[in-house]
Design a protein around this motif. Structure first.
Motif, PDB file in Angstrom:
ATOM      1  N   THR A 115      -7.955   3.490   7.266  1.00 43.09           N
ATOM      2  CA  THR A 115      -7.229   4.710   8.710  1.00 43.09           C
ATOM      3  C   THR A 115      -6.852   4.686   9.248  1.00 43.09           C
ATOM      4  O   THR A 115      -6.002   5.232  10.112  1.00 43.09           O
ATOM      5  CB  THR A 115      -8.470   4.184   9.151  1.00 43.09           C
ATOM      6  N   SER A 116      -5.777   2.995   9.029  1.00 44.93           N
ATOM      7  CA  SER A 116      -4.810   3.598   9.562  1.00 44.93           C
ATOM      8  C   SER A 116      -2.891   4.031   8.786  1.00 44.93           C
ATOM      9  O   SER A 116      -3.152   4.582   7.886  1.00 44.93           O
ATOM     10  CB  SER A 116      -3.964   1.393   9.274  1.00 44.93           C
ATOM     11  N   LYS A 117      -2.702   4.704   9.693  1.00 41.48           N
ATOM     12  CA  LYS A 117      -1.016   5.310   9.633  1.00 41.48           C
ATOM     13  C   LYS A 117      -0.361   5.063  10.097  1.00 41.48           C
ATOM     14  O   LYS A 117       0.354   4.657  11.353  1.00 41.48           O
ATOM     15  CB  LYS A 117      -1.414   7.220   9.543  1.00 41.48           C
ATOM     16  N   THR A 118       1.408   4.764   9.803  1.00 46.80           N
ATOM     17  CA  THR A 118       2.557   4.619  10.704  1.00 46.80           C
ATOM     18  C   THR A 118       2.789   5.932  10.617  1.00 46.80           C
ATOM     19  O   THR A 118       2.524   6.708  10.524  1.00 46.80           O
ATOM     20  CB  THR A 118       3.291   3.511   9.283  1.00 46.80           C
ATOM     21  N   THR A 119       4.105   5.878  11.437  1.00 52.05           N
ATOM     22  CA  THR A 119       5.323   6.756  12.307  1.00 52.05           C
ATOM     23  C   THR A 119       5.755   7.429  10.554  1.00 52.05           C
ATOM     24  O   THR A 119       6.051   8.310  10.965  1.00 52.05           O
ATOM     25  CB  THR A 119       5.993   6.339  13.138  1.00 52.05           C
ATOM     26  N   THR A 120       6.024   6.714   9.747  1.00 54.23           N
ATOM     27  CA  THR A 120       6.454   7.486   9.154  1.00 54.23           C
ATOM     28  C   THR A 120       5.622   7.831   7.293  1.00 54.23           C
ATOM     29  O   THR A 120       6.179   8.744   6.431  1.00 54.23           O
ATOM     30  CB  THR A 120       7.369   5.884   7.710  1.00 54.23           C
ATOM     31  N   GLY A 121       4.174   8.241   7.855  1.00 49.43           N
ATOM     32  CA  GLY A 121       3.432   8.701   7.212  1.00 49.43           C
ATOM     33  C   GLY A 121       2.512   8.164   6.503  1.00 49.43           C
ATOM     34  O   GLY A 121       2.398   6.851   6.399  1.00 49.43           O
ATOM     35  N   THR A 122       1.671   8.820   5.292  1.00 53.62           N
ATOM     36  CA  THR A 122       0.663   7.953   4.535  1.00 53.62           C
ATOM     37  C   THR A 122       1.343   6.952   3.890  1.00 53.62           C
ATOM     38  O   THR A 122       2.492   7.922   2.358  1.00 53.62           O
ATOM     39  CB  THR A 122      -0.037   8.963   4.163  1.00 53.62           C
ATOM     40  N   GLN A 123       1.734   6.038   3.081  1.00 54.22           N
ATOM     41  CA  GLN A 123       1.374   5.135   1.946  1.00 54.22           C
ATOM     42  C   GLN A 123       0.580   5.416   0.578  1.00 54.22           C
ATOM     43  O   GLN A 123      -0.451   6.028   0.924  1.00 54.22           O
ATOM     44  CB  GLN A 123       0.911   3.418   2.373  1.00 54.22           C
ATOM     45  N   ALA A 124       1.701   5.481  -0.230  1.00 53.20           N
ATOM     46  CA  ALA A 124       1.338   5.872  -2.196  1.00 53.20           C
ATOM     47  C   ALA A 124       0.222   4.596  -2.218  1.00 53.20           C
ATOM     48  O   ALA A 124       0.131   3.692  -1.446  1.00 53.20           O
ATOM     49  CB  ALA A 124       2.345   5.399  -2.539  1.00 53.20           C
ATOM     50  N   PRO A 125      -0.995   5.134  -2.623  1.00 53.05           N
ATOM     51  CA  PRO A 125      -1.607   4.391  -3.111  1.00 53.05           C
ATOM     52  C   PRO A 125      -1.354   3.275  -4.264  1.00 53.05           C
ATOM     53  O   PRO A 125      -0.266   3.361  -5.055  1.00 53.05           O
ATOM     54  CB  PRO A 125      -2.713   5.564  -4.444  1.00 53.05           C
ATOM     55  N   THR A 126      -1.989   2.510  -3.972  1.00 59.22           N
ATOM     56  CA  THR A 126      -1.071   0.992  -5.014  1.00 59.22           C
ATOM     57  C   THR A 126      -2.333   1.182  -6.098  1.00 59.22           C
ATOM     58  O   THR A 126      -3.050   1.109  -6.669  1.00 59.22           O
ATOM     59  CB  THR A 126      -1.559   0.098  -4.116  1.00 59.22           C
ATOM     60  N   THR A 127      -1.733   1.105  -7.366  1.00 56.21           N
ATOM     61  CA  THR A 127      -2.099   1.128  -8.687  1.00 56.21           C
ATOM     62  C   THR A 127      -1.848  -0.478  -8.944  1.00 56.21           C
ATOM     63  O   THR A 127      -0.707  -1.169  -8.542  1.00 56.21           O
ATOM     64  CB  THR A 127      -1.623   1.720  -9.520  1.00 56.21           C
ATOM     65  N   ALA A 128      -2.129  -1.046 -10.739  1.00 52.19           N
ATOM     66  CA  ALA A 128      -1.872  -2.268 -11.157  1.00 52.19           C
ATOM     67  C   ALA A 128      -0.706  -1.980 -11.971  1.00 52.19           C
ATOM     68  O   ALA A 128      -0.318  -3.580 -11.759  1.00 52.19           O
ATOM     69  CB  ALA A 128      -3.054  -2.452 -12.372  1.00 52.19           C
ATOM     70  N   SER A 129      -0.292  -0.889 -11.902  1.00 50.76           N
ATOM     71  CA  SER A 129       1.305  -0.648 -12.979  1.00 50.76           C
ATOM     72  C   SER A 129       2.354  -1.284 -11.780  1.00 50.76           C
ATOM     73  O   SER A 129       3.388  -1.796 -11.780  1.00 50.76           O
ATOM     74  CB  SER A 129       1.215  -0.169 -13.476  1.00 50.76           C
ATOM     75  N   ASN A 130       2.057  -0.930 -10.384  1.00 47.95           N
ATOM     76  CA  ASN A 130       3.231  -0.995  -9.454  1.00 47.95           C
ATOM     77  C   ASN A 130       3.574  -2.460  -8.886  1.00 47.95           C
ATOM     78  O   ASN A 130       3.451  -1.990  -7.677  1.00 47.95           O
ATOM     79  CB  ASN A 130       3.448   0.379  -9.265  1.00 47.95           C
ATOM     80  N   VAL A 131       2.200  -3.047  -9.046  1.00 47.99           N
ATOM     81  CA  VAL A 131       1.622  -4.366  -8.444  1.00 47.99           C
ATOM     82  C   VAL A 131       2.369  -5.675  -9.134  1.00 47.99           C
ATOM     83  O   VAL A 131       1.689  -6.058 -10.067  1.00 47.99           O
ATOM     84  CB  VAL A 131      -0.180  -4.562  -7.703  1.00 47.99           C
ATOM     85  N   ASN A 132       2.877  -6.331  -7.485  1.00 52.03           N
ATOM     86  CA  ASN A 132       3.995  -7.716  -8.855  1.00 52.03           C
ATOM     87  C   ASN A 132       2.517  -8.602  -8.249  1.00 52.03           C
ATOM     88  O   ASN A 132       1.904  -9.339  -7.184  1.00 52.03           O
ATOM     89  CB  ASN A 132       5.034  -8.205  -7.496  1.00 52.03           C
ATOM     90  N   TYR A 133       2.698  -8.835  -9.750  1.00 47.58           N
ATOM     91  CA  TYR A 133       0.756 -10.756  -9.850  1.00 47.58           C
ATOM     92  C   TYR A 133       1.982 -11.659 -10.382  1.00 47.58           C
ATOM     93  O   TYR A 133       0.928 -12.523 -11.227  1.00 47.58           O
ATOM     94  CB  TYR A 133       0.079  -9.674 -10.991  1.00 47.58           C
ATOM     95  N   HIS A 134       3.633 -11.771 -10.219  1.00 44.68           N
ATOM     96  CA  HIS A 134       4.269 -12.770 -10.769  1.00 44.68           C
ATOM     97  C   HIS A 134       3.643 -13.437 -12.187  1.00 44.68           C
ATOM     98  O   HIS A 134       3.783 -14.524 -11.755  1.00 44.68           O
ATOM     99  CB  HIS A 134       3.725 -14.071  -9.921  1.00 44.68           C
ATOM    100  N   LEU A 135       3.977 -12.047 -13.086  1.00 45.22           N
ATOM    101  CA  LEU A 135       3.665 -12.622 -14.467  1.00 45.22           C
ATOM    102  C   LEU A 135       4.572 -12.827 -15.190  1.00 45.22           C
ATOM    103  O   LEU A 135       5.157 -12.788 -16.069  1.00 45.22           O
ATOM    104  CB  LEU A 135       2.318 -12.435 -14.635  1.00 45.22           C
ATOM    105  N   ASP A 136       6.079 -13.096 -14.441  1.00 45.70           N
ATOM    106  CA  ASP A 136       7.506 -12.910 -15.495  1.00 45.70           C
ATOM    107  C   ASP A 136       7.259 -13.824 -16.379  1.00 45.70           C
ATOM    108  O   ASP A 136       7.155 -15.405 -15.447  1.00 45.70           O
ATOM    109  CB  ASP A 136       8.348 -13.003 -13.869  1.00 45.70           C
TER     110      ASP A 136
END
Length: 868
Positions: free
Chosen positions: A740-761
């Motif tokens: 329900t939270s929104k910022t003045t810059t607009g809506t944040q994009a959904p997060t997917t597993a492919s663009n989340v950093n799980y520190h698996l380098d």
């Protein structure tokens, strides 16, 4: 994405138990999912980082209405969130495994959300379209035998109260002459108010009423010898057919009960579980039974009491394979010692022991010794008369039973059927004037006990069922009761085997009282009073196809059968006939049994007689039995499964064929909803040790409704080809979180597993195992089971409480990076430097679980947190 009036549908496939609709192992696909401990959302306002005021359960009210042994129970709980911020609350309930959930309502922030029932396929489609599946599952610590688990979690707004109302229905079965109504009280907290009210209104005089002290639910059934609960108030009605039992434990009493429960459970469960509240009663009855009619339906009860028992030939088929080593075989010896003493003087008995080989006990009245002979289909030992001399000899042999070898199930059953076919002949074999011996009329019974699966001889369970059912036919057809000893027995197979052969399967729990459980079971089937019983109703008086099961192989002392049906529209009198065989007064042979009761049919409606729902309940149960027994494989509209589904949907019963669905509307047009195929930011899963635990959920707008539900189900004996169902575990279904939270810059994009950093380098091999919908690693474990292990985005990886632990839950035979001088521990994946150089196949052999949910690896100690 903005949406107005969005409907979020959440389904939970709640599987009714115990003993219904078990799939064979060859048809199963078990999915085991580790508890998904998720991140909490962190507020942009640091002032909200102060500790939350704990969420509190304030009230629990249970009301049971019992009429004609049919119990309708409502469990209402109140939970209050005193904090300004939303927090998660969970409603937790253990149900009898034979009960059907019939309703569920949540009142959240003053708004009511009512669950409804859909067919499993339709519910699954709704679920797939509307929500992403949560990846949590765990074993339940607080549990009772023969019970099912239901949990639903919801986010509760600040300074508001949530109300949960679960309703379920159950038919009370008479065991050893008593009906037992059980209510599990596991509130998870000491409450200002707990009230349990059980109102019984029967058609006949209540002759016995017993309310024992609270039990843990892990003992055998209470008896009249158990102490009466001193805290209950019993109020008799206007006549002897009605009574009300009230139980309102205050805080000191709750503390006392919780302490006793913890001590009995050896500290392995929640300290705020109070136990099981049990009401046992019986009613006046006659050998002619009772027929009741109401609003176009009838129920016909029969529980004979004063008939002489039928003489029987009972064959005990006992598993003595190596898996019975230790306490199991000791308990079996102890139980058989008691059971043999309970045989009637005109009974006959045989004992078969099986492992890799099969042997039959030979007893001869004239011999002083007894011994086992190898099974030979052409020369089997004769059954032994249950004389004191023979029983003593059998006890001595049983006391020296030992275990060895594998489990040759079919050969053991084949031996039993051979003995049944041979039967018992009367007459003196040496008498010249008796060249022809007459066959005794004995009731044939097979009691089959095993703790494992068929692993030698014939192993195909379908073929075993087919062969046994084919051989067990004709005039000597025996009732076959199966006892599944412990958790490794193939209960699905045993249930189907018994259903196909007129019996039932009972689970014997591997516990200290297993010998008592075995004896308790035997008492329930040891005295058949009637055999080959048929309830015959004139076709003109009942609607075609509406009558439930009306043929019974046997009716035992202390039990009761019920037949339900619909009356024809113009019926003014119901005049059935009941025919069968009963025992003789002289304990010899049997005689014809026939009664012809009748009852006038009126068109008045009595609200307290729940005959329509009782008809629906019993019809569904018996249709499911018929489907599971494999007697009718049709899949068209006339098949038992389709009929059961139609009735369940009409009467809103949650069964193995239906699902409970909760629909919650989105209340704000500013909400951002993550698509169903994208992962949400699900809640942290609730503890399964207590139903109400503090689960902070922080957001930049703490007074908005975050709009999520979680639902869990645990139903023993059931396995399905769906991630929504788990055997002895909890299916955790989480709706997409509504941000329900929104910022003045607009809506944040959904997060997917492919663009989340799980520190698996450096852990490139994980890419082939990464589940894009859950943000987890998926491992194919033993027996093809699927294990889902959560990943974290936190810089600091999760650690075991109390320090790094041993690899107890790892399947590895050697740790990653192990050497002769280093021990190994279970740590989160990224903490093990040596895990960078392994392969996905290596990880399948060395994974472990950290903190009940995170992806761990069994790692050599000198490789943990090593800096290259």
């Amino acid at each position: 994405m903005k949406s107005r009036g969005l409907m979020i549908a959440l389904c939970i496939c709640v599987i009714a138990a115990s003993t219904y609709s078990v799939e064979l192992h060859s048809q199963e696909e078990d999915i085991v999912v580790a508890s998904g401990l998720q991140r909490e959302r962190r507020s942009l306002d640091t002032s909200t980082d102060r500790p939350n005021e704990p969420i509190k359960m304030t009230e629990m009210r249970v009301r049971s209405e019992i009429a004609l042994r049919y119990a309708r129970t409502s469990v209402i709980t109140h939970v209050h969130n005193p904090d300004m911020r939303p927090q998660e609350a969970s409603f937790h309930m253990l149900l009898p495994d034979s009960a059907f959930i019939s309703g569920f309502t949540m009142i959240i922030d003053g708004k009511s959300y009512k669950a409804f029932v859909k067919g499993k396929q339709e519910a699954k489609q709704m679920y797939t379209q509307a929500v992403s599946q949560g990846s949590g599952a765990a074993h339940i610590a607080t549990k009772a035998r023969d019970s099912n688990h239901f949990t639903v979690s919801v986010n509760v707004e600040g300074n508001t109260t949530a109300v949960f109302d679960l309703r379920y229905e159950d038919f009370l079965v008479s065991r050893n002459g008593l009906y037992s109504h059980v209510i599990n009280l596991h509130p998870g907290a000491l409450l200002p108010r707990i009230e349990v009210v059980v109102h019984i209104k029967e058609s006949q005089k209540i002759t016995k009423l017993h309310v024992p002290e609270m039990r843990t639910g892990n003992e055998i059934d209470a008896t009249q010898n158990n102490a009466q609960n001193s805290k209950v108030v019993i109020q008799n009605g206007t006549n002897e057919r009605e009574v009300t039992i009230t139980f309102t434990p205050d805080l000191p009493e709750q503390r006392r009960l919780a302490k006793i429960y913890t001590e009995k459970s050896k500290g392995n469960v929640a300290s705020t579980a109070l136990g099981q509240f049990v009401v046992e009663y019986d009613v006046q009855r006659s050998n002619d039974g009772e027929i009741l009619v109401n609003d176009g339906y009838f129920v016909h009860f029969l529980a004979p009491t004063s008939l002489p028992p039928l003489s029987k030939h009972v064959v005990f088929v006992l598993d003595t394979s190596a898996s019975m080593y230790g306490r199991k075989i000791e308990q079996l010896r102890k139980a058989m010692d008691t059971i043999l003493s309970d045989l009637h003087r005109n009974d006959y008995f045989s004992i078969v022991k099986f492992n890799t080989d099969v042997k039959i006990l030979e007893l001869k009245e004239a011999d002083s010794e007894a011994h086992f002979l190898d099974f030979n289909t052409n020369n089997s030992p004769a059954p032994a008369l249950a004389s004191l001399h023979n029983i003593d000899k059998a006890k001595y042999i049983i006391s020296s039973l030992y275990v060895e070898g594998e489990t040759n199930i079919y050969r053991g059953l084949e031996a039993a059927l051979s003995l049944i076919k041979k039967g018992v002949n009367q007459g003196n074999e040496n008498a010249v004037d008796e060249p022809v011996k007459k066959r005794k009329h004995l009731e044939p019974i097979i009691i089959f006990l095993t703790d494992g699966e068929a692993n030698t001889g014939e192993r195909n369970t379908k073929k075993i069922i087919s062969l046994v059912s084919e051989k067990n036919s004709g005039d000597t057809r025996a009732t076959l009761y199966s006892l599944a000893f412990g958790n490794n027995a193939d209960r699905g197979f045993l249930r189907k085997l018994s259903l196909r052969n007129d019996g039932f399967m009972r689970h014997i729990y591997e516990a200290a009282d297993a010998a008592l459980q075995l004896h308790d079971f035997y008492e329930q089937v040891s005295s058949p009073l009637l055999s080959d019983v048929k309830f015959l109703y004139p076709k003109s008086q009942v609607k075609e196809g509406s009558v439930s099961r009306h043929r019974f192989r046997t009716i035992n002392a202390g039990s009761e059968v019920a037949v339900v049906g619909k009356l024809a529209d113009d019926t003014t009198e119901l005049t059935p006939r009941i025919v069968g065989f009963s025992g003789n007064e002289d304990d010899q042979g049997r005689k014809r049994y026939k009664i012809t009761p009748k009852v006038a049919v009126t068109r008045t409606k009595d609200e307290y007689l729940p005959l329509e729902r009782l008809w629906a309940y019993l019809t569904i149960k018996q249709l499911l039995d018929k489907r599971d027994a494999g007697e009718d494989h049709s899949t068209d509209k006339k098949g038992p499964g389709k009929k059961a589904l139609d009735i369940a949907l009409k009467y809103a019963f949650v069964t193995p064929l239906t699902s409970l669905v909760v629909v919650k509307p989105n209340e704000t047009n500013t909400a951002d909803v993550q698509p169903a195929d994208k992962p949400s930011l699900p809640s942290r899963p609730s503890s399964l040790l207590t139903p109400f635990t503090q689960k902070p959920w922080r957001s930049a707008s703490p007074r908005r409704n975050l709009g999520f539900f979680k639902l869990h189900s645990d139903y023993s004996f059931y396995r399905r080809k769906s991630a929504l169902h788990f055997h002895d575990s909890v299916a955790n279904i989480v709706a997409p979180a509504i941000t329900t939270s929104k910022t003045t810059t607009g809506t944040q994009a959904p997060t997917t597993a492919s663009n989340v950093n799980y520190h698996l380098d450096g852990f490139e091999w994980t890419s082939s195992m990464l589940n894009s919908s859950t943000g987890a690693l998926t491992v194919l474990g033993e027996n093809g089971t699927q294990v889902i292990l959560q990943l974290t985005t936190d810089v600091d990886p999760p650690k075991m409480q109390g320090g790094d632990g041993e690899c107890l839950n790892s399947t590895s035979t050697s740790a990653v990076g192990a050497n002769e001088n280093a021990g190994s521990v279970c740590v989160y994946l990224t903490r093990c430097y040596a895990a960078r150089s392994i392969t996905a196949d290596d990880y399948k052999k060395s994974y472990c679980i950290v903190n009940n949910g995170y992806a761990g690896v069994c790692c050599a100690k000198d490789e943990v947190d090593r800096i290259p």
